[in-house]
Design a protein around this motif. Structure first.
Motif: not given
Length: 233
Positions: A97-102, A158-163, A188-193
């Motif tokens: 998982y790649l987690l981006l926090i605002d 992180y090409p295969a991570a879930r964003l 990213w194939k799997q990404r969520a906001l």
């Protein structure tokens, strides 16, 4: 004196066991500050939902690679009287998982809360890397990369991570549309906001963001929902 002593002990007990409460200031503009104070000796306490979510986030996922399953191949070949009959099995791996926090401000308590939850997931052996950004995720940073990494650098690493993006996402919008640069996120194939905005306040912006993301409220239940969307073994 005895009665006064009992009342004093009761008040002290209630103060020590008072549940933590967080009330956000009545503003939709950064910095986001909650009137929450944590004692140094008291961290976050998680219920069973957290640990259930951690287990689901760890569940292995299938890959595009297959490997020859020798035992099954031998059995199938014997059943066919010696004619080769190859059998294969899917290769699995633990999800990343790649987690981006605002984080709008160094005193952004909401970002600090998300960061603490992310750290707790890592302690539960969830493969997760966390970065911060300030409104615009084209530049992200963490302790290992204090000068920041561009979004293309993150994609390379992180090409295969879930964003997972923890943000309202409004800075990704232009004049009523998604900004052109957001097309790179499709890699990213799997990404969520995961939006901190209450769903009752979602309007056109969230519909536009849903063209590029799975948009969900920033809740543990949303992570459970995402884990069920993916194919696990």
């Amino acid at each position: 004196l005895l009665l006064a002593g009992v009342l004093y002990l009761l008040v002290q007990w209630r103060e020590r066991n008072r549940p933590l409460t967080a009330a956000r200031e009545r503003t939709d503009q950064p910095p986001y500050v909650w009137n929450i104070k944590l004692d140094d000796e008291r961290g976050l306490e998680f219920n069973d939902t957290f640990y259930t979510t951690a287990n689901r986030l760890r569940r292995r996922e299938t890959t595009d690679t297959r490997r020859l399953d020798l035992p099954r191949t031998i059995r199938a070949t014997i059943e066919r009287g010696g004619l080769p009959e190859f059998r294969y099995r899917d290769i699995t791996r633990p999800p990343e998982y790649l987690l981006l926090i605002d984080r709008q401000d160094t005193n952004d308590h909401r970002a600090a809360l998300f960061d603490a939850i992310a750290a707790a997931f890592k302690k539960q052996e969830v493969l997760l890397d966390r970065f911060f950004f300030n409104g615009d995720p084209r530049l992200c940073w963490n302790e290992e990369h204090p000068n920041g990494l561009g979004i293309r650098d993150l994609l390379y690493r992180y090409p295969a991570a879930r964003l997972l993006v923890l943000s309202d996402g409004y800075r990704m919008l232009g004049t009523g549309k998604l900004a052109p640069w957001t097309q790179i996120l499709d890699a990213w194939k799997q990404r969520a906001l995961l939006s901190p905005v209450p769903p009752a306040n979602w309007h056109l912006a969230e519909r536009r963001l849903a063209e590029r993301f799975t948009v969900l409220p920033a809740l543990l239940d949303s992570l459970n929902f995402l884990s069920e969307l993916d194919q696990h073994v």
